[in-house]
Structures are given as C-alpha cells and as structure tokens.
Write a protein that holds these residues in place. Structure first.
Motif, PDB file in Angstrom:
ATOM      1  N   ALA A 267       0.828  -1.207   0.000  1.00 57.94           N
ATOM      2  CA  ALA A 267       0.000   0.000   0.000  1.00 57.94           C
ATOM      3  C   ALA A 267       0.859   1.252   0.000  1.00 57.94           C
ATOM      4  O   ALA A 267       0.599   2.208  -0.732  1.00 57.94           O
ATOM      5  CB  ALA A 267      -0.943   0.002   1.204  1.00 57.94           C
ATOM      6  N   LEU A 268       1.898   1.263   0.814  1.00 62.97           N
ATOM      7  CA  LEU A 268       2.762   2.437   0.890  1.00 62.97           C
ATOM      8  C   LEU A 268       3.489   2.684  -0.419  1.00 62.97           C
ATOM      9  O   LEU A 268       3.660   3.835  -0.849  1.00 62.97           O
ATOM     10  CB  LEU A 268       3.775   2.275   2.018  1.00 62.97           C
ATOM     11  N   ASP A 269       3.929   1.610  -1.081  1.00 62.05           N
ATOM     12  CA  ASP A 269       4.599   1.771  -2.376  1.00 62.05           C
ATOM     13  C   ASP A 269       3.657   2.399  -3.397  1.00 62.05           C
ATOM     14  O   ASP A 269       4.050   3.302  -4.149  1.00 62.05           O
ATOM     15  CB  ASP A 269       5.098   0.418  -2.884  1.00 62.05           C
ATOM     16  N   GLU A 270       2.407   1.915  -3.433  1.00 58.21           N
ATOM     17  CA  GLU A 270       1.419   2.485  -4.359  1.00 58.21           C
ATOM     18  C   GLU A 270       1.192   3.962  -4.068  1.00 58.21           C
ATOM     19  O   GLU A 270       1.143   4.797  -4.969  1.00 58.21           O
ATOM     20  CB  GLU A 270       0.092   1.733  -4.247  1.00 58.21           C
ATOM     21  N   LEU A 271       1.042   4.285  -2.789  1.00 58.08           N
ATOM     22  CA  LEU A 271       0.774   5.675  -2.412  1.00 58.08           C
ATOM     23  C   LEU A 271       1.957   6.571  -2.759  1.00 58.08           C
ATOM     24  O   LEU A 271       1.774   7.682  -3.281  1.00 58.08           O
ATOM     25  CB  LEU A 271       0.472   5.748  -0.914  1.00 58.08           C
ATOM     26  N   ARG A 272       3.169   6.112  -2.480  1.00 55.76           N
ATOM     27  CA  ARG A 272       4.356   6.924  -2.773  1.00 55.76           C
ATOM     28  C   ARG A 272       4.478   7.193  -4.274  1.00 55.76           C
ATOM     29  O   ARG A 272       4.858   8.293  -4.688  1.00 55.76           O
ATOM     30  CB  ARG A 272       5.619   6.221  -2.266  1.00 55.76           C
ATOM     31  N   GLN A 273       4.189   6.198  -5.088  1.00 52.99           N
ATOM     32  CA  GLN A 273       4.293   6.383  -6.535  1.00 52.99           C
ATOM     33  C   GLN A 273       3.302   7.429  -7.024  1.00 52.99           C
ATOM     34  O   GLN A 273       3.634   8.277  -7.860  1.00 52.99           O
ATOM     35  CB  GLN A 273       4.050   5.049  -7.247  1.00 52.99           C
ATOM     36  N   ARG A 274       2.069   7.371  -6.511  1.00 54.90           N
ATOM     37  CA  ARG A 274       1.070   8.361  -6.929  1.00 54.90           C
ATOM     38  C   ARG A 274       1.465   9.764  -6.466  1.00 54.90           C
ATOM     39  O   ARG A 274       1.349  10.732  -7.223  1.00 54.90           O
ATOM     40  CB  ARG A 274      -0.302   7.991  -6.371  1.00 54.90           C
ATOM     41  N   VAL A 275       1.909   9.875  -5.224  1.00 55.35           N
ATOM     42  CA  VAL A 275       2.287  11.189  -4.699  1.00 55.35           C
ATOM     43  C   VAL A 275       3.492  11.743  -5.454  1.00 55.35           C
ATOM     44  O   VAL A 275       3.546  12.924  -5.800  1.00 55.35           O
ATOM     45  CB  VAL A 275       2.579  11.097  -3.191  1.00 55.35           C
ATOM     46  N   SER A 276       4.460  10.875  -5.740  1.00 58.17           N
ATOM     47  CA  SER A 276       5.661  11.306  -6.453  1.00 58.17           C
ATOM     48  C   SER A 276       5.328  11.781  -7.860  1.00 58.17           C
ATOM     49  O   SER A 276       5.963  12.699  -8.380  1.00 58.17           O
ATOM     50  CB  SER A 276       6.667  10.152  -6.511  1.00 58.17           C
ATOM     51  N   ALA A 277       4.313  11.158  -8.484  1.00 59.33           N
ATOM     52  CA  ALA A 277       3.959  11.505  -9.863  1.00 59.33           C
ATOM     53  C   ALA A 277       3.499  12.947  -9.998  1.00 59.33           C
ATOM     54  O   ALA A 277       3.602  13.528 -11.078  1.00 59.33           O
ATOM     55  CB  ALA A 277       2.875  10.562 -10.383  1.00 59.33           C
ATOM     56  N   VAL A 278       2.978  13.530  -8.923  1.00 55.59           N
ATOM     57  CA  VAL A 278       2.525  14.931  -8.980  1.00 55.59           C
ATOM     58  C   VAL A 278       3.438  15.828  -8.136  1.00 55.59           C
ATOM     59  O   VAL A 278       3.049  16.915  -7.720  1.00 55.59           O
ATOM     60  CB  VAL A 278       1.057  15.060  -8.505  1.00 55.59           C
ATOM     61  N   ASN A 279       4.681  15.350  -7.905  1.00 54.87           N
ATOM     62  CA  ASN A 279       5.677  16.129  -7.161  1.00 54.87           C
ATOM     63  C   ASN A 279       5.224  16.469  -5.742  1.00 54.87           C
ATOM     64  O   ASN A 279       5.545  17.543  -5.223  1.00 54.87           O
ATOM     65  CB  ASN A 279       6.010  17.422  -7.917  1.00 54.87           C
ATOM     66  N   GLY A 280       4.472  15.555  -5.136  1.00 51.37           N
ATOM     67  CA  GLY A 280       3.997  15.778  -3.781  1.00 51.37           C
ATOM     68  C   GLY A 280       4.918  15.169  -2.730  1.00 51.37           C
ATOM     69  O   GLY A 280       5.970  14.605  -3.042  1.00 51.37           O
ATOM     70  N   GLU A 281       4.488  15.296  -1.478  1.00 54.37           N
ATOM     71  CA  GLU A 281       5.239  14.745  -0.362  1.00 54.37           C
ATOM     72  C   GLU A 281       4.295  13.932   0.521  1.00 54.37           C
ATOM     73  O   GLU A 281       3.121  14.286   0.674  1.00 54.37           O
ATOM     74  CB  GLU A 281       5.882  15.858   0.471  1.00 54.37           C
ATOM     75  N   MET A 282       4.817  12.856   1.116  1.00 57.17           N
ATOM     76  CA  MET A 282       3.995  11.986   1.954  1.00 57.17           C
ATOM     77  C   MET A 282       4.776  11.590   3.192  1.00 57.17           C
ATOM     78  O   MET A 282       5.966  11.280   3.122  1.00 57.17           O
ATOM     79  CB  MET A 282       3.603  10.725   1.171  1.00 57.17           C
ATOM     80  N   THR A 283       4.115  11.622   4.341  1.00 59.32           N
ATOM     81  CA  THR A 283       4.720  11.162   5.582  1.00 59.32           C
ATOM     82  C   THR A 283       3.731  10.265   6.311  1.00 59.32           C
ATOM     83  O   THR A 283       2.508  10.447   6.192  1.00 59.32           O
ATOM     84  CB  THR A 283       5.117  12.340   6.500  1.00 59.32           C
ATOM     85  N   LEU A 284       4.256   9.314   7.070  1.00 59.83           N
ATOM     86  CA  LEU A 284       3.422   8.410   7.858  1.00 59.83           C
ATOM     87  C   LEU A 284       3.942   8.412   9.288  1.00 59.83           C
ATOM     88  O   LEU A 284       5.102   8.082   9.533  1.00 59.83           O
ATOM     89  CB  LEU A 284       3.442   6.995   7.289  1.00 59.83           C
TER      90      LEU A 284
END
Length: 421
Positions: free
Chosen positions: A312-329
């Motif tokens: 799940a985290l890999d999927e989320l990181r890929q989507r966030v990275s695609a729009v130049n976003g940032e993600m933290t957990l």
C-alpha cells in the motif's frame, strides 16, 4: 446492432487512444456515420477522441462538444442538429451517468416505413453499450495510476502556459485595437462604433473560452470531496468501521483534475489499508487547502505498530511522487497512525525553471522520469502499458533532445539541473 460479447469485449479492451476508432468500426454496419467523437473530461491529456472524416475531425472544438453535452439534462440519447467543426450537423448524442459523451456525426436513420420504431430500439441499445464503454474510459482516472498522473500533470503544465500566453496576447491586441477605435481622432463614427462592438465581443469570447478551459480541467474542492465520499460508500459499507469526514473550506481553491483524481485514489487506498489492520474501528479523512497545495490527512485508531503495509505504501508513494507531492506516515503504537500528503496544485513550470525538461513532450517526460527512477525499457513499458519498441523510440528521442548518449548521462544531467534550481 451487433451484440456479440466478443466484439464488445474487443471495443472495451482497446487502448484509450484507439477506442474511438474501435467503437466507430463496431457501430458502422448498423449506424453508419461520417465521424465519431468522444468527450471525456476525466482524460486530462486527451479529452477529445475522434475517428472518421479527417477534414471534420481537424475542425472540431472542445467548446462545441461541451455545448452539445449541455443539451442532455442527464444520461440518455438525443438526436439533434448541433455545431460540429463550425457547421450545423445531424448527430446522435449519447451521455452516460459517469459523464463521457458520445457523438455520432451524420448518422443514417435506421427507421423505415415497415419498422418505424427501429431508431428507438437502436438508441436504447446504443445507450447500454455506451454505459459499458464509458466505464472503461473513466477507469484510468479513477485508478489514477502514477503513469496517468505523470502524463496528466505534464499536459496540464503545458496547457496552462499556452492558455495564459494566448490570453495575454489576445488581450493586448484587442485592448490596443479598442484604444485606437475609441480615439476621437478616428474618422467615420459609425464604422468606429461597429468595430468597437466587434472587438468588445471578441474579448468576451476570449474570456469565455479561457473560463471554459479552466472549468473543464478543474474541479471545485467541495465537489471533489463529495465524490470521494460517494466512492467510499461501497468500500466500507460492510465493515464495522466509522469513517469520519472533515470538510474542506467551501472557498478553497479549485483542484486541477489530475490532482482531484489522484487525491481520491490515494485516500481510497489508504482507507482500505487502514481498515485491514486488526483493531481499527475509526478513520478520519481531512482535506484542506493552503492556496498552493491540497493537504490530505488520513488518521486511524489502529495498532500503530508499523505501517499501512509495504504494498500500500509503495502504491501511495508512486502516486504522490507523480505529482511532485510529499507523503509522511506517523505511527504511534496503541494510538494509531496518520498519513499526511501534500499535493501541489500547480504543475512545475515547463519553461524557465527547467529548460532541459522544456524540450520534451509529455510522453517523453514520463519516460525520462521513469528512467531516472532506474527502470529499464521492459519496466517502463509495463508501467505505461506500451510496447518495448515504443519505449525505445521515445528513449532515443529523449537522448537526442538532451544531447546525451546513455541513461546515466541523462540522469546525471537532470540531477545537475535540479540541483542548481
């Protein structure tokens, strides 16, 4: 109309760029037409898909199709004369519940003296077929895969700059024209007055067209959030989990379509991962806007012992990275976890900030981004759903435009350019 399940499956299985051609060929034997047009606003990169008369297809305007869809108050079929390519044409308009519009231009009526209800039956069958195809067209936006978000973001950046430059150029020209025509030193008052009216009307049309593009490619944040709530209903209906929603501000900035699609996909995946954890009974979803970013928070009361799961985290990181976003957990054992995502609303500038990227087209940007992530041709082909030969073709164009001869050179060049910005 043919009803072969295999034939319908072939239409639905066609790649999105080919779906207009595939559907046109399927319908041609029973509903002959000169052109088939699809309006699909969820496909940010290519909202218009056309097949048929090349001369007509080259003149079709996005605004014409938007106006045609407005003739239908909801899902259904309408036979009407509408503006297509700058001229009134007989059409069959078909709209599905999910929004995409199908337009058949110059259709040959099926009704005859012996069977006056043939058109009615054909329209009913056509609507059912279009409902199936429309779901297929909308699926990439609903899934919001990293490749979809990459391409949509790249296209949005180019489109925004083109629209802005076009608006500025026309506005300056028309304002100068109005200034001259309004000058008291100009002869022939009647001609001047008429010209002023024409120029003023042109400015209104320009602003209307600009607003149309903005409306077509943006979604009010409150509407986007409401669609998220609707999407989550079937996901949690049969789970003993309380999903709470914190509404975004009603005056929040509208979201670019690709950001709205990506945000919904991210939240859906995060919630599914959260509720699959033992002991999770409550999940809180919050959206906010700071004017430049969409701020997403998904908080649960689960075990908080590790993460939402590596997949799940890999999927989320890929989507966030695609729009130049940032993600933290952040996870606290016994208290739950909170996923925080920041998604920029504006795409990176295609000019000025990165002159290297400015040389590339949207697909080439995708290829380059995946190359810098270490993917080889086969991995890129699998990620984007294209052949390895197509990837090789794009890779060679990227190398040529960047003036490099290898992947390592391209990666180093882009990294150096980003480091100096």
């Amino acid at each position: 109309m043919p009803t072969s399940i295999a034939a319908i499956a072939d239409v639905v299985a066609a790649p999105l760029p080919e779906i207009a051609r595939s559907l046109s060929e399927y319908l041609a034997p029973t509903i002959p037409h000169s052109a088939l047009i699809i309006l699909a606003e969820d496909d940010v990169s290519h909202p218009l898909k056309l097949h048929g008369d090349p001369a007509l297809a080259s003149r079709v305007a996005l605004s014409e199709m938007v106006e045609a869809r407005a003739l239908l108050s909801g899902p259904g079929v309408l036979r009407a004369s509408v503006e297509v390519g700058g001229a009134a044409r007989n059409t069959v308009l078909v709209c599905a519940e999910t929004g995409p519009l199908l337009v058949l231009v110059d259709p040959v009526p099926a009704a005859s003296a012996t069977d006056p209800d043939a058109d009615v039956r054909a329209d009913a069958e056509l609507l059912q077929l279009w409902r199936i195809v429309a779901v297929r067209i909308r699926q990439p936006a609903r899934d919001a895969s990293p490749s979809y978000l990459l391409e949509s973001r790249a296209a949005a950046g180019v489109r925004a700059e083109v629209v802005a430059e076009l608006s500025d150029t026309h506005s300056r020209t028309l304002e100068a024209l109005l200034a001259v025509l309004r000058s008291p030193s100009t002869d022939d008052h009647a001609a001047r007055q008429a010209a002023v009216g024409v120029a003023a009307h042109a400015m209104v049309q320009l602003r209307t067209s600009t607003d149309l593009v903005r409306t077509f490619t943006e979604e009010p944040v409150t509407s986007a959030f409401e669609r998220l709530r609707d999407d989550l209903v079937p996901l949690v209906r049969y789970r003993d989990v309380d999903v709470q929603f914190v509404e975004p501000p009603v005056d929040g900035r509208a979201l670019p379509s690709e950001i709205a699609h990506g945000a919904r996909a991210i939240v859906r995946r995060a919630i599914l991962a959260s509720v699959e954890q033992p002991g999770t009974s409550r999940v809180r979803v919050k959206w906010d806007c700071d004017g430049r970013n969409l701020l997403i928070s998904v908080r649960d009361d689960g075990p908080g012992d590790a993460s939402l799961g590596h997949d799940a985290l890999d999927e989320l990181r890929q989507r966030v990275s695609a729009v130049n976003g940032e993600m933290t957990l952040a996870a606290t054992e016994g208290w739950g976890s909170e996923l925080s995502v920041v998604m920029p609303l504006d795409p990176p500038h295609t000019h000025g900030d990165d002159p290297l990227i400015a040389r590339l087209g949207p697909r080439e940007v995708q290829i380059l981004e995946l190359m810098t992530q270490g993917l080889r041709n086969r991995g890129i082909a699998a990620r984007l759903g294209i052949s390895e030969n197509t990837v090789k073709f794009h890779v060679s164009k990227v190398f040529r435009k960047l003036g490099v001869t290898s992947r390592s050179e391209a990666t180093a060049l882009i990294a150096a350019g980003r480091a100096h910005r």
